[in-house]
Design an enzyme around this catalytic site. Sequence first.
Site, PDB file in Angstrom:
ATOM      1  N   ARG A 237       0.849  -1.188   0.000  1.00  0.00           N
ATOM      2  CA  ARG A 237       0.000   0.000   0.000  1.00  0.00           C
ATOM      3  C   ARG A 237       0.884   1.238   0.000  1.00  0.00           C
ATOM      4  NH1 ARG A 237      -3.523  -2.648  -1.519  1.00  0.00           N
ATOM      5  NH2 ARG A 237      -5.630  -2.967  -0.698  1.00  0.00           N
ATOM      6  N   GLU A 266      -3.708   7.730  -5.381  1.00  0.00           N
ATOM      7  CA  GLU A 266      -3.911   6.994  -6.643  1.00  0.00           C
ATOM      8  C   GLU A 266      -5.202   7.466  -7.298  1.00  0.00           C
ATOM      9  OE1 GLU A 266      -3.880   2.792  -5.823  1.00  0.00           O
ATOM     10  OE2 GLU A 266      -1.863   2.827  -5.014  1.00  0.00           O
ATOM     11  N   HIS A 285      -1.021   0.168  -9.735  1.00  0.00           N
ATOM     12  CA  HIS A 285      -1.738  -0.725  -8.808  1.00  0.00           C
ATOM     13  C   HIS A 285      -2.338  -1.895  -9.594  1.00  0.00           C
ATOM     14  CE1 HIS A 285      -3.838  -0.873  -4.641  1.00  0.00           C
ATOM     15  NE2 HIS A 285      -3.660  -2.092  -5.120  1.00  0.00           N
TER      16      HIS A 285
HETATM   17  P1  NAD Z   1      -1.397 -11.179   4.903  1.00  0.00           P
HETATM   18  O1  NAD Z   1      -2.450 -10.623   5.794  1.00  0.00           O
HETATM   19  O2  NAD Z   1      -1.416 -12.618   4.530  1.00  0.00           O
HETATM   20  O3  NAD Z   1       0.045 -10.846   5.531  1.00  0.00           O
HETATM   21  C1  NAD Z   1       0.403  -9.608   6.110  1.00  0.00           C
HETATM   22  C2  NAD Z   1       1.642  -9.837   6.950  1.00  0.00           C
HETATM   23  O4  NAD Z   1       2.105  -8.560   7.448  1.00  0.00           O
HETATM   24  C3  NAD Z   1       1.418 -10.728   8.182  1.00  0.00           C
HETATM   25  O5  NAD Z   1       2.500 -11.625   8.315  1.00  0.00           O
HETATM   26  C4  NAD Z   1       1.424  -9.725   9.336  1.00  0.00           C
HETATM   27  O6  NAD Z   1       1.818 -10.309  10.562  1.00  0.00           O
HETATM   28  C5  NAD Z   1       2.458  -8.744   8.812  1.00  0.00           C
HETATM   29  N1  NAD Z   1       2.457  -7.458   9.519  1.00  0.00           N
HETATM   30  C6  NAD Z   1       1.431  -6.857  10.164  1.00  0.00           C
HETATM   31  N2  NAD Z   1       1.870  -5.695  10.716  1.00  0.00           N
HETATM   32  C7  NAD Z   1       3.179  -5.600  10.409  1.00  0.00           C
HETATM   33  C8  NAD Z   1       4.186  -4.626  10.703  1.00  0.00           C
HETATM   34  N3  NAD Z   1       3.926  -3.545  11.453  1.00  0.00           N
HETATM   35  N4  NAD Z   1       5.420  -4.831  10.231  1.00  0.00           N
HETATM   36  C9  NAD Z   1       5.709  -5.921   9.476  1.00  0.00           C
HETATM   37  N5  NAD Z   1       4.815  -6.876   9.179  1.00  0.00           N
HETATM   38  C10 NAD Z   1       3.555  -6.710   9.639  1.00  0.00           C
HETATM   39  O7  NAD Z   1      -1.445 -10.264   3.597  1.00  0.00           O
HETATM   40  P2  NAD Z   1      -0.888 -10.605   2.133  1.00  0.00           P
HETATM   41  O8  NAD Z   1      -1.896 -11.402   1.393  1.00  0.00           O
HETATM   42  O9  NAD Z   1       0.499 -11.125   2.218  1.00  0.00           O
HETATM   43  O10 NAD Z   1      -0.909  -9.141   1.494  1.00  0.00           O
HETATM   44  C11 NAD Z   1      -0.095  -8.086   2.009  1.00  0.00           C
HETATM   45  C12 NAD Z   1      -0.640  -6.737   1.559  1.00  0.00           C
HETATM   46  O11 NAD Z   1      -0.508  -6.645   0.144  1.00  0.00           O
HETATM   47  C13 NAD Z   1      -2.150  -6.547   1.797  1.00  0.00           C
HETATM   48  O12 NAD Z   1      -2.416  -6.027   3.085  1.00  0.00           O
HETATM   49  C14 NAD Z   1      -2.567  -5.591   0.707  1.00  0.00           C
HETATM   50  O13 NAD Z   1      -2.636  -4.269   1.197  1.00  0.00           O
HETATM   51  C15 NAD Z   1      -1.451  -5.683  -0.330  1.00  0.00           C
HETATM   52  N6  NAD Z   1      -1.941  -6.154  -1.645  1.00  0.00           N
HETATM   53  C16 NAD Z   1      -1.655  -5.417  -2.735  1.00  0.00           C
HETATM   54  C17 NAD Z   1      -2.090  -5.841  -3.976  1.00  0.00           C
HETATM   55  C18 NAD Z   1      -1.761  -5.082  -5.244  1.00  0.00           C
HETATM   56  O14 NAD Z   1      -2.411  -5.274  -6.264  1.00  0.00           O
HETATM   57  N7  NAD Z   1      -0.746  -4.242  -5.248  1.00  0.00           N
HETATM   58  C19 NAD Z   1      -2.851  -7.021  -4.087  1.00  0.00           C
HETATM   59  C20 NAD Z   1      -3.101  -7.758  -2.939  1.00  0.00           C
HETATM   60  C21 NAD Z   1      -2.642  -7.328  -1.706  1.00  0.00           C
END
Ligand code: NAD
Length: 338
Positions: A237, A266, A285
């Site tokens: 994000r 965005e 994105h």
């Molecule tokens: P997920 O929920 O499976 O994993 C998130 C991880 O981040 C977990 O391990 C959590 O413990 C960790 N975390 C939480 N707070 C933290 C902190 N302060 N410091 C470090 N780590 C921390 O999520 P995911 O499926 O791996 O996706 C991650 C992110 O990717 C989503 O939250 C979403 O915003 C983003 N995303 C972007 C797109 C895109 O098109 N660009 C698509 C899907 C997801």
Amino acid sequence: MWNNWKVLITDYVWPSIEPERQVLAEIGAELIVAETGDEEELLTLVPIADGILTCWKPVRKRVIDAAKNCQIIARYGIGLDNIDVGTATENGIIVTNVPTYCVDEVSDHAMALLLACARKIPRFNTAVKSGTWDQNIGPQMYRLRGKTLGIVGFGHIGKAIILKAKVFGLDVKVYSPRTSPELIKCHDAEKVSFQELLKTADFITIHAPLTTETQHMFSYDEFRVMKPTAFLINTARGGIVNTAALTVALQNGEIAGAGIDVLETEPPEVDEVLLTLDNVVITPHAAFISEESILELEMTAAMCVVQVLTGQLPESVVNPSVLKRPNLRAKSLLKKKT
Ligand code: NAD
């Protein structure tokens, strides 16, 4: 089960909503599609909605409070930062997401940005197409094998990156405060502090959610600690990175470059300085997109709405405490439990 349900779509970014229309037609639900998805429009549409499907438009307190009949808010996606989940829970509304639909796509995209930065693909491409055949433009390139990849956030996508990074010979360090060192070790990586990750990584890729804790976790101080040869990859994000600080760091050579799919604003303003920098590779994105992932996203999010409206519990409820609340709106779910 034929209840004249109405389901509001606040916004979507794919060509057709036919898949979700078909899923919802199974229970006779009618789709209402917002034109702008802006708050004032949503406030006029939500009072009759039994369910809400939302992609990126903010669904905040005012909208949720006005959604008097709403039983479920289903996020088309993984991140929940556009939904006020706390207010939804207080109002007895179930919130769901689609946790794994694009794990392959986003982890591929992060690697693609990393490789594009490391091998200077966009620079060479632009130069060759404008008549310059020169192997020496831009900064030096280094061998990937043996370099260190730092992963921030060890969830579905963070884990998926590891295998791909290992194929290129990268060593992997992980900063994820709530993940055990043993789990990270099982994935052939090392758990480190945030400071160590900043100091030692040649590439840092962000896969944490946007929360109050992660907002601007990369800012002026953090870029000063990173290696001047390091690259930052952000497919999570935009708000996790302070754009102004990143711009300064890239202009001053505090880091070598950035590969980014997400921005704080965005689409960006037309005069966004970041977009003018040669050491930035950017996509709009789009990391989550493939024909397969979008179809899975549409069908799964719509199915969550169908499940709640017909008294079944979706797997991906992100606010499970709502199920114990006396004001839970999904009364048919309540009846099943008692
Ligand atoms: P997920 O929920 O499976 O994993 C998130 C991880 O981040 C977990 O391990 C959590 O413990 C960790 N975390 C939480 N707070 C933290 C902190 N302060 N410091 C470090 N780590 C921390 O999520 P995911 O499926 O791996 O996706 C991650 C992110 O990717 C989503 O939250 C979403 O915003 C983003 N995303 C972007 C797109 C895109 O098109 N660009 C698509 C899907 C997801």
